[in-house]
Design a protein around this motif. Structure first.
Motif, PDB file in Angstrom:
ATOM      1  N   GLN A  34       0.862  -1.181   0.000  1.00 35.76           N
ATOM      2  CA  GLN A  34       0.000   0.000   0.000  1.00 35.76           C
ATOM      3  C   GLN A  34       0.897   1.229   0.000  1.00 35.76           C
ATOM      4  O   GLN A  34       1.907   1.247   0.693  1.00 35.76           O
ATOM      5  N   VAL A  35       0.505   2.241  -0.777  1.00 35.22           N
ATOM      6  CA  VAL A  35       1.275   3.482  -0.776  1.00 35.22           C
ATOM      7  C   VAL A  35       0.621   4.435   0.213  1.00 35.22           C
ATOM      8  O   VAL A  35      -0.573   4.709   0.115  1.00 35.22           O
ATOM      9  N   LEU A  36       1.370   4.886   1.198  1.00 36.78           N
ATOM     10  CA  LEU A  36       0.817   5.774   2.222  1.00 36.78           C
ATOM     11  C   LEU A  36       1.247   7.214   1.933  1.00 36.78           C
ATOM     12  O   LEU A  36       2.444   7.484   1.777  1.00 36.78           O
ATOM     13  N   THR A  37       0.278   8.111   1.852  1.00 40.12           N
ATOM     14  CA  THR A  37       0.618   9.506   1.543  1.00 40.12           C
ATOM     15  C   THR A  37      -0.087  10.452   2.528  1.00 40.12           C
ATOM     16  O   THR A  37      -1.074  10.069   3.154  1.00 40.12           O
ATOM     17  N   GLY A  38       0.425  11.659   2.596  1.00 38.26           N
ATOM     18  CA  GLY A  38      -0.152  12.648   3.516  1.00 38.26           C
ATOM     19  C   GLY A  38      -1.254  13.463   2.865  1.00 38.26           C
ATOM     20  O   GLY A  38      -1.904  14.266   3.519  1.00 38.26           O
ATOM     21  N   TYR A 130       4.059   2.149  10.742  1.00 36.12           N
ATOM     22  CA  TYR A 130       3.702   3.483  10.291  1.00 36.12           C
ATOM     23  C   TYR A 130       4.837   4.437  10.615  1.00 36.12           C
ATOM     24  O   TYR A 130       5.689   4.141  11.458  1.00 36.12           O
ATOM     25  N   TYR A 138       6.486  12.839   3.149  1.00 39.37           N
ATOM     26  CA  TYR A 138       7.187  11.637   2.699  1.00 39.37           C
ATOM     27  C   TYR A 138       6.153  10.635   2.191  1.00 39.37           C
ATOM     28  O   TYR A 138       4.994  10.677   2.568  1.00 39.37           O
ATOM     29  N   ILE A 139       6.597   9.745   1.324  1.00 42.19           N
ATOM     30  CA  ILE A 139       5.693   8.733   0.814  1.00 42.19           C
ATOM     31  C   ILE A 139       6.105   7.395   1.421  1.00 42.19           C
ATOM     32  O   ILE A 139       7.293   7.049   1.396  1.00 42.19           O
ATOM     33  N   ALA A 142       4.108   0.479   2.199  1.00 43.75           N
ATOM     34  CA  ALA A 142       4.009  -0.568   3.228  1.00 43.75           C
ATOM     35  C   ALA A 142       3.811  -1.905   2.531  1.00 43.75           C
ATOM     36  O   ALA A 142       2.849  -2.099   1.803  1.00 43.75           O
TER      37      ALA A 142
ATOM     38  N   GLN B  12       8.271  17.937   0.933  1.00 43.93           N
ATOM     39  CA  GLN B  12       8.381  17.896   2.388  1.00 43.93           C
ATOM     40  C   GLN B  12       8.317  19.285   2.993  1.00 43.93           C
ATOM     41  O   GLN B  12       7.630  19.526   3.977  1.00 43.93           O
ATOM     42  N   GLU B  15       4.751  20.550   2.834  1.00 44.61           N
ATOM     43  CA  GLU B  15       3.843  19.889   3.778  1.00 44.61           C
ATOM     44  C   GLU B  15       4.203  20.228   5.211  1.00 44.61           C
ATOM     45  O   GLU B  15       3.329  20.379   6.068  1.00 44.61           O
ATOM     46  N   GLY B 206      -3.763   6.664   5.523  1.00 48.99           N
ATOM     47  CA  GLY B 206      -3.567   7.459   4.308  1.00 48.99           C
ATOM     48  C   GLY B 206      -3.186   6.642   3.102  1.00 48.99           C
ATOM     49  O   GLY B 206      -2.312   7.023   2.329  1.00 48.99           O
ATOM     50  N   TRP B 211      -8.057   7.468   0.835  1.00 48.11           N
ATOM     51  CA  TRP B 211      -8.165   8.767   0.160  1.00 48.11           C
ATOM     52  C   TRP B 211      -9.301   8.768  -0.843  1.00 48.11           C
ATOM     53  O   TRP B 211     -10.030   9.752  -0.972  1.00 48.11           O
TER      54      TRP B 211
END
Lengths: 169, 465, 471
Positions: A34-38, A130, A138-139, A142, B12, B15, B206, B211
């Motif tokens: 899984q790609v976790l992004t903000g 996490y 940051y990306i 996981a 970065q 953000e 996330g 999303w």
């Protein structure tokens, strides 16, 4: 065989995208990571599978429940104490329609919210592997992999430019 | 990939800056002026609640209510705050559905204004009943013992059903949209605050599924909440309009007329609140002149539409040339003190702000936008006053005693206190949760691009479809 | 409301054909289509021309048999006129508003909507005999409060101004395309265009003036349209029914105009797509985006109707009950039910589905349903009003007439009425078809401008679309 999580932290989205490519080359499938992004990225930006969901069924169900309850309440209260007011019929449809409308919409909204939370696979008591840097740009990638492939995954992440790689203890 | 347009720096840096700036109240320290503002608002709110306690203890005789004017400041204020509460959905839902890029910093402030004004508005009719504790069985079907139920044929029962639906929906809408931002706060706090945010974030990570759901929820909930928003003020208007005994109220246009008036005052209130927040939290990078410009343009359209409905209401009121209607209009337009109030109302709500907004310099000026939007709300409060009080003040065929109305001190204190209560609530909310949606701003930065056409560079945005 | 799951197409972006063309190709193709008059076109023109002739005959029959002394013979003509104002005259507003909010998807449909301004010729001509029916405003209840000469001069001025503004808007928006006809066309079209726009070179200043002019004309047109709706509902409906005071009628009428504007544009777009040779230009973008607005307006239509209804239903005064019975529940029950189904239920329950909104035929069929529903709505309002006006001539001579006490019986159309209705609608289509051959139906400059603001660029692993947002 037991599986473990490995989390690669990338500084740029390009590196993260590269890592997902290399994971595939290394024999992992799109379901494994899984790609976790903000923040939300355009769908499919990391080559991930577009998730399926049934969110749209929820408001219909909620609306049906809300509608039924509202009809029962408005009709029931009028029938059980039949008092004529203002020359209007006991089962006066326009006022019932107003309250029923509100009930229907309330039901739809509540079920939609439940649907959003459920379909987002929340609540999740344990966040899992996490890193708080994810919410600052940051990306994270996981990966769930068998114990014996953890080192291989670690290598893939580092070769793709990961800033940091974390392992599940 | 990494070039950012608006804020400079890489992903970065952007953000981190967004997190730092927008979570200033949560993770950083707020400026002293914030607490000064909270204290002032709390003082006003306390005065209002004190006055409300006094009215409940003494009975409605402590107010200026007098036959036949049995609805006055309380109901005016109720309608006014319900109106303000229409800002949230108007801005966040419509702009979200229209995919307007400039909505991003404005949506949550608008939704929060909705929630607290709605709570505040609900208090007024409850206090106005004189015996607030009895409201429960007037409005809800719970009295199984005696089998007496609320009269669903009365608009006074439609009201709570609409307001409760709207309030519940708005709270849930805000919460769902807050989850990603709560996760940001979770990641930047420690100790008990971390635990608090962790529980509320529900374990948000996330990933694309979350999303995607978040984005769809934004559209879907906007589409669902819009029809509710329209119904709320319509139902409030029917409290008046379905009544045939007060000439001037019994008008078929009342529902959309009230709704568009509500949008007019609500959007203006959101502009005022955004400017105050910008000042308190130093959000100069987020609430920018172009946002004011866009809101100003929107307000021109809203105000002109409102004026059209106002003109229709008056024209078709006068059109019949019935004595009762003529008498009421003559009272509103020509008899003091209503004539003076009418003049103030129409200038403050329309003829002062709208020509001002026609100028780009005004729309881009925070000072002038503050002045004009406050002016709108002074005008719109008076509008509600002028609908309610002169309507009731005229002698009806069956009224045997009639008098004029003058507000008592507790009523005035409660009106002032209501501003304090809403202001205080918004500020305290802002202390705990980010009032500008963090992820929405970040998404805007990710999607923002530039496009070169010949020698000019124009802003561009990524479209998903 | 419903979206298909996983709509993402794995990096392949849907790209309508028009975006692969150059400006030159677009200009050539559209001008060629404007020139071509195939057998299908000619047959259609002849057919609708015939309908127009039928309508004129119907009008002559009515005029010679009944004259202009009574209202009721003209109810169906009034409904047709009002329908033309509602659907055709409102259509340019769709283009105006979308241009104001600078939506890109509007580009191929801008002219399609604006072209409906030409129908103003017919509606203005139809309005003159209708105006003759009205008595002077003196001594009777009206919005004019006994001003001398009213309601005649304000009403006719408004309708004529609306027509003139519509033509001005159409012309100004077409100046660059007429210049293209002047430069690249041939025959009479080239000479005609050269005479109309001799000085257009497309320099900076001219473009600036053009854009500003379109904004101003658009805003004026919008305001004038709302005003015309107000005049019609006041002078030709409420003032003729004693005791009818319905302040939402004018906004309701105008709103249904906005709804029909989109409906009629979607129908025209579909027909142009299917039969007009513009398959490359008209695509799902327009139908999808317009459908969303149409869905919102259809919900609003019901809301406006209900807002008026609930106040009357609750008020329960005799006149209110009679108005409801006349216009909705007894005399004109069926036109009302049909219009409710076709303008509310069909669009709402159709357009709530994403797959319908994304199709071309779905929105077009729903648009057609709305148009039929709106016509029925106008029949119930004006035929009923005109039949009451005849029976209650006293109300047209008194400031405070006795309110409406009974419910009239419904007036069914006779042959002449049917001829007038189909003649009015057929005549409108005839004029539209004719105008298409004078001015390109696709706005060449707006579509070409759209090419500048749309780019596909790579983004990580997929291709995305970039939309320019000029200030």
């Amino acid at each position: 065989m037991a599986s473990k999580q490995v989390l690669g932290i990338f500084k740029t989205a390009d590196d993260a995208a590269l890592a997902t490519d290399r994971l595939k080359e290394a024999g992992f499938s799109a379901q494994d990571y899984q790609v976790l992004t903000g923040a939300p990225y355009p769908e499919g930006a990391f080559g991930e599978e577009i998730p399926k969901h049934r969110l749209f069924a929820f408001p219909f169900f909620g609306a049906a429940v809300g509608f039924t309850v509202a009809i029962l309440v408005t009709a029931g209260t009028q029938i059980s104490y039949p008092l004529v007011t203002g020359g209007k019929p006991i089962l006066a449809i326009p006022p019932m329609a107003i309250i029923t409308y509100e009930g229907t919409m309330l039901g739809a909204i509540i079920m939609t919210i439940i649907g959003v939370i459920f379909e987002s696979r929340l609540p999740r008591p344990f966040t899992g592997l996490y890193d708080t840097r994810i919410t600052e740009g940051y990306i994270g990638v996981a990966l769930k992999c068998p114990d014996d492939r953890v080192q291989a995954a670690d290598l893939v992440f580092r070769q793709s430019g990961a800033e940091d790689v974390k392992h599940e203890e | 990939m990494q070039e950012r347009v608006a804020m400079g720096g890489n992903l970065q840096e952007v953000e981190q800056k967004v997190n730092r700036d927008l979570l200033i109240s949560v993770t950083g320290s707020v400026p002293k002026r914030f607490w000064v503002a909270v204290a002032l608002m709390a003082f006003l709110a306390a005065a209002g609640f004190g006055a409300a306690g006094y009215v409940v203890a003494q009975g409605l005789g402590a107010t200026g209510l007098n036959r036949p004017i049995m609805w006055a400041f309380f109901i005016t204020n109720f309608v006014f705050w319900i109106g303000i509460s229409h800002a949230g959905v108007m801005l966040s839902a419509i702009l979200r559905l229209a995919q307007a890029e400039w909505r991003r910093p404005a949506t949550r402030a608008a939704e929060i204004v909705t929630i607290f004004s709605l709570v505040n508005a609900m208090l007024f009719p409850i206090i106005h009943t004189g015996r607030p504790w009895r409201t429960l069985y007037w409005a809800f079907p719970y009295d199984f013992g005696r089998g007496i139920w609320p009269n669903v044929r009365s608009p006074l029962i439609w009201d709570p059903s609409a307001i409760i639906t709207y309030l519940t929906s708005s709270v849930l809408f805000v919460y769902v949209a807050l989850i990603p931002d709560i996760a940001v706060a979770r990641d930047r706090t420690t100790g008990i605050r971390h635990q608090f945010y962790s529980v509320l974030a529900l374990g948000w990570r996330g990933y694309p599924r979350q999303w995607r759901l978040q984005i769809i929820a934004g559209f879907l909930l906007s589409a669902l909440i819009l029809p509710i928003f329209v119904s709320v003020h319509s139902i409030v208007s029917w409290d008046f309009a379905v009544n045939q005994s007060v000439e001037g109220w019994h008008s078929t246009i009342f529902a959309p007329y009230f709704v568009i008036g509500a949008v007019h005052s609500g959007v203006s209130a959101v502009v005022t609140v955004m400017i105050i927040l910008r000042f308190l939290f130093k959000w100069e990078d987020y609430i920018r002149p172009e946002h004011m410009d866009a809101l100003g343009r929107l307000l021109i359209v809203v105000a002109i539409t409102w004026f059209y409905f106002f003109a229709m209401e008056v024209t078709f009121g006068l059109f019949t040339l019935e004595n009762a209607e003529l008498g009421l209009r003559s009272m509103q337009f020509f008899e003091t003190p209503y004539s003076t109030l009418f003049l103030v109302f129409i200038i403050a709500a329309f003829f002062f702000p709208v020509p001002m907004w026609m100028f780009k310099n005004v729309r881009r000026s925070f000072f002038w936008m503050t002045i004009t939007t406050i002016s709108v709300n002074i005008g719109m409060w008076l509008e509600r006053f002028l609908i309610i009080i002169p309507g009731l003040a005229r002698k009806q065929p069956l009224s045997f005693s009639w008098s004029t109305y003058a507000p008592s001190v507790p009523e005035i204190l409660m009106v002032v206190g209501s501003f304090g209560f809403v202001g205080m609530s918004i500020l305290l909310f802002a202390k705990v949760f980010p009032l500008i949606p963090i992820y929405d701003v970040k998404e805007g930065e990710i999607l923002r691009r530039e496009m070169k056409i010949g020698k000019v560079t124009i802003p561009a945005v990524i479209r998903e479809e | 409301m419903a979206t298909s799951n996983g709509s993402h197409n794995g990096g392949h972006l849907y790209q309508p054909q028009v975006f692969t063309k150059t400006q030159r190709e677009i200009t050539r193709e559209v001008l060629d289509q404007t020139r071509s008059t195939g057998p299908g076109y000619k047959r259609a023109l002849a057919f609708f021309g015939l309908l127009l002739v039928l309508g004129i005959i119907g009008f002559i029959i009515r005029a010679t048999n009944d004259g202009f002394d009574r209202f009721s013979p003209w109810g169906y003509m009034m409904a047709t006129f009002s329908f033309l104002i509602t659907a055709a005259a409102s259509a340019p507003v769709f283009s105006v508003t979308q241009r104001m909010v600078r939506s890109h998807w509007r580009r191929p449909m801008a002219r399609v909507a604006e072209m409906f301004a030409v129908v103003g010729v017919l509606s203005t001509l139809m309005f003159i005999p209708l105006l003759l029916l009205l008595p002077s405003a003196e001594g009777r209840r009206s919005i004019w409060f006994e001003w001398p000469g009213t309601p005649f001069w304000p009403d006719i001025l408004a309708v004529v101004f609306l027509f003139v503004l519509g033509i001005a808007l159409l012309f100004v928006a077409a100046v660059p395309d007429l210049a293209a006809t002047r430069d690249l066309g041939d025959g009479w079209r080239q000479r005609w265009a050269a005479r109309l726009v001799p000085g257009w070179h497309g320099d900076d200043r001219q473009w600036k003036v053009l854009r500003a002019g379109l904004m101003v004309l658009g805003a004026l047109y919008f305001m004038m349209l709302i005003y015309v709706h107000f005049l019609i509902t006041a002078d030709f409906a409420q003032a003729l029914v004693p005791g009818w005071k319905d302040s939402i009628l004018a906004p309701y009428h105008a709103l249904s105009g906005l709804q029909s504007a989109i409906a009629v544009t979607l129908v025209a777009m579909y027909l142009l797509y299917r039969f007009g040779g513009f398959k490359d230009y008209i695509h799902a973008d327009q139908f999808k985006s317009a459908s969303k607005i149409l869905l919102g307006l259809s919900l609003l239509w019901f809301y406006f109707w209900f807002s008026g209804f609930i106040v009357y239903w609750y008020g329960r005064q005799p006149v209110e009950q009679n108005v409801l019975k006349t216009f909705m529940f007894e005399a004109y029950r069926w036109p009302f039910v049909i219009s409710m189904v076709l303008t509310f239920f069909v669009p709402v329950f159709g357009l709530m589905w994403n797959f319908v909104r994304k199709s071309l035929l779905g929105p077009a069929l729903i648009g057609f349903s709305i148009l039929v529903g709106t016509m029925m709505d106008r029949v119930r309002i004006y035929v009923a009003t005109f039949s009451i006006a005849d029976k209650r001539a006293d109300a047209l001579e008194a400031l405070h007439p006795e309110p409406l006490l009974g419910v009239p019986t419904a007036q069914m159309p006779v042959t002449a009425d049917v001829m007038i209705v189909i003649g009015g609608i057929g005549g409108a289509i005839f004029l539209y078809l004719l105008a298409m051959k004078f001015i390109p139906i696709i706005s060449i400059w707006e579509v070409s401008e759209g090419l500048l603001y749309r780019k596909t660029v790579p983004f990580l692993k997929r291709t995305i679309m970039l939309m320019g947002k000029p200030d």
